[in-house]
Design an enzyme around this catalytic site. Structure first.
Site, short mmCIF file in Angstrom:
data_model
loop_
_atom_site.label_atom_id
_atom_site.label_comp_id
_atom_site.label_asym_id
_atom_site.label_seq_id
_atom_site.Cartn_x
_atom_site.Cartn_y
_atom_site.Cartn_z
N ASN A 35 -2.46 -0.59 6.62
CA ASN A 35 -1.21 -1.33 6.40
C ASN A 35 -1.03 -1.60 4.91
O ASN A 35 -1.95 -2.15 4.26
CB ASN A 35 -1.26 -2.68 7.13
N GLU A 36 0.08 -1.20 4.35
CA GLU A 36 0.44 -1.51 2.95
C GLU A 36 -0.77 -1.38 2.01
O GLU A 36 -1.02 -2.25 1.16
CB GLU A 36 1.03 -2.93 2.85
N GLU A 49 7.92 -2.65 9.64
CA GLU A 49 8.06 -4.07 9.28
C GLU A 49 9.42 -4.24 8.63
O GLU A 49 9.74 -3.56 7.65
CB GLU A 49 6.97 -4.53 8.31
O1 AHR Z 1 5.45 -10.96 6.81
C1 AHR Z 1 4.46 -10.20 7.39
C2 AHR Z 1 3.57 -9.57 6.34
O2 AHR Z 1 4.37 -8.95 5.38
C3 AHR Z 1 2.68 -8.50 6.88
O3 AHR Z 1 1.45 -8.99 7.26
C4 AHR Z 1 2.52 -7.58 5.72
O4 AHR Z 1 2.22 -6.27 6.12
C5 AHR Z 1 3.80 -7.72 4.94
O5 AHR Z 1 3.59 -7.71 3.59
#
Ligand code: AHR
Length: 558
Positions: free
Chosen positions: A195-196, A312
């Site tokens: 993730n990211e 997201e």
């Molecule tokens: O707001 C959720 C968060 O935002 C998540 O955990 C992350 O992946 C993003 O930066």
């Protein structure tokens, strides 16, 4: 039942726009643009995150919790029912940022034997009482496909997780699964690889080159455990990131992820127009990313490019860090606090995870869903989307100790997942628009100030689809805060199939306080109105201000 537009625009809240400013969607019912994937109505849950799991999906101490039901023990029954009724697409878990530090083996086996650990990303204690079997059993109960995301920090850990959930072989891990009550594989289809990972806020963040090599290794060995899965790589850390990833993983990924957020300052007196307009920014970002991925995939010799997982996204309500930390109000939304005035754009901002969702947030979300519909015209469409979040934390379902209710967003997803079609038809809309500088989400200038770009924002945003039963569905957003806009659909250009009757469902009509959300004591402030069959007046339907409406035309055209 047939009526003549009752409550659909002739009411006191709306000013009917002058003749000539009707919105005219021209629909070519013979021309299909593409197919919307059900997975665009997916969702997202993050552990250790503002009531998503603990106090949301899962609340062992609650009188509303399910008892004696194996891994479903402790799940809130009211939350489960609301989610099931959404007909949810794939649900992403355990994060988000949380995933970067997560060890899935902490979350299996007898709950009382699982370790509690410091959670370094959100800085809380994670009890691990809700783990893999709980999540997968809950997904089964709500009728959703699970989408698991690994940390991409340890290939062994990643493939062991997949072996535990998906393997049919007789191994030590599948025996543990069986001992935990699940003989048959769970068959998890969607797997995220990190993730990211481009961000310093992730444990194990790294360069494009390093991540691309890790993603390649993960993809290769994850597929050797289960060749049928769909894999999602972290796609967007800037152009170089995307190109490097695709160069190192030719035809190895099914999706690349894109995360984008709108932004509204909580101290603004009235930000309605900026909130609803930002779906245009989101659409611009989707289109740019689609072209980048198509080009990079072509340059790197992919058989066909991966699709976009917009896994997201939401509208972030931000506030100064100097304000007292927001807390949950037992009735829903943010608990009351003393808020000092904010003279200018503050240096340090934080997201209010408890801010209620308003009708403006609902219209923004519908606009992003329309952007996903339109993206099917690209070589690289949005084929999955997962808003932040499903339960609590600005999400669709709000759970408090006293009960759960539908937020404004819930109504949009319910309307779209159930009442729009999956075949996008070619359509053009000639209608009123307003030119304005549109905020570019969370993008910021050198001093942290928000950025804007001038755009022409249509008052009506229309997406026309065909459903399985052959009916045509027009999803219509009226962004105007106060004006009714008349919709004059024209089918097949020759006007021979211009419809005269539609079944109408609408969200937002009659809402007077544009800044308020739903709550336990007022759960239906923002609601869906089922208006039944409504006849056109002079060939038009009046679309109420600040609303999202789906018109179903049965037998209107081929
Ligand atoms: O707001 C959720 C968060 O935002 C998540 O955990 C992350 O992946 C993003 O930066």
């Amino acid at each position: 039942m047939s009526t003549t537009n009752p409550g659909l625009g002739e009411g006191p809240a709306g000013t009917v726009n002058p003749p000539g400013r009707d919105a005219l969607p021209t629909v070519d019912t013979t021309r299909t643009v593409g197919r919307v994937d059900d997975a665009i109505y997916g969702h997202f849950l993050e552990s250790s995150f503002f009531g998503n799991i603990e106090d949301g999906v899962f609340d062992e101490g609650s009188p509303l919790a399910i008892t004696d039901a194996g891994p479903l023990t402790g799940m809130r029954s009211d939350v489960l029912e609301l989610v099931r009724d959404l007909q949810p697409g794939p649900i992403r878990w355990p994060g988000g940022n949380f995933t970067s530090a997560y060890h899935w083996e902490d979350g299996i086996g007898p709950r009382d034997e699982r370790p509690s650990r410091m959670e370094p990303v959100w800085n809380v204690i994670e009890t691990n009482r809700f783990g893999t079997d709980e999540f997968l059993a809950w997904c089964e109960a709500v009728g959703a496909e699970p989408y698991l995301v690994n940390s991409c920090r340890d290939i062994d850990e990643a493939i062991r997780w997949m072996e535990y959930t998906n393997s049919r072989a007789d191994t030590a891990l599948t025996r543990r699964r069986a001992a935990h009550g699940r003989q048959q594989p769970w068959g998890v289809h969607y797997w995220g690889i990190g993730n990211e990972v481009y961000g310093r806020w992730q444990m194990g963040h790294r360069s494009a080159e390093q991540y691309a090599a890790d993603a390649r290794e993960h993809a290769r060995f994850m597929r050797s455990i289960d060749p049928e899965v769909s894999l999602i790589g972290v796609g967007d850390g800037g152009e170089h990131w995307t190109r490097e990833l695709l160069a190192q993983t030719p035809s190895m990924l099914d999706y690349v992820s894109l995360h984008r957020y709108g932004l509204t300052p909580a101290w603004a007196e009235d930000d309605y127009d900026q909130i609803v307009a930002q779906s245009l920014y989101m659409e611009r970002e989707i289109t740019r990313f689609a072209h980048l991925v198509a080009d990079a995939a072509h340059a790197s010799g992919w058989d066909r490019p991966p699709a976009i997982a917009l896994d997201e996204w939401t509208m972030r309500h931000v506030e100064p860090r100097s304000w007292p930390d927001p807390q949950a109000d037992p009735d829903g939304g943010t608990a009351p606090r003393e808020l000092p005035p904010v003279p200018e754009w503050p240096d340090h901002l934080q997201v209010n995870r408890w801010s209620p969702r308003t009708i403006a947030d609902a219209l923004f979300s519908a606009g992003v869903l329309h952007a996903a519909h339109r993206s099917v015209a690209h070589d690289v469409p949005v084929a999955m989307a997962n808003p932040v979040n499903l339960v609590n934390a600005n999400g669709l379902v709000v759970a408090r100790p006293g009960g759960a209710f539908r937020s404004a967003l819930y109504h949009v997803w319910h309307l779209y997942a159930r009442h729009t079609g999956r075949i996008v038809l070619a359509s053009e809309v000639d209608g009123p628009a307003r030119s304005m500088p549109v905020r570019l989400g969370i993008s910021a200038g050198p001093e942290g100030e928000p950025l804007h770009e001038p755009m022409a924002v249509p008052l009506l945003d229309v997406s026309v689809t065909r459903a399985e039963d052959g009916s045509i569905r027009a999803a219509v957003i009226n962004r105007s805060r106060a004006d009714t806009v008349r919709l004059r659909p024209v089918f097949d250009r020759n006007q021979q199939s211009t419809p005269t009757r539609a079944r109408v469902r609408t969200v937002g009509a009659g809402v007077e306080d544009l800044g308020a959300g739903n709550s336990l004591s007022r759960p239906d402030h923002i609601d869906t109105r089922e208006l039944g069959e409504v006849d056109a007046v002079d060939g038009t339907w009046a679309i109420p201000p600040h609303s999202v409406t789906v018109l179903t035309f049965k037998g209107a055209a081929r």
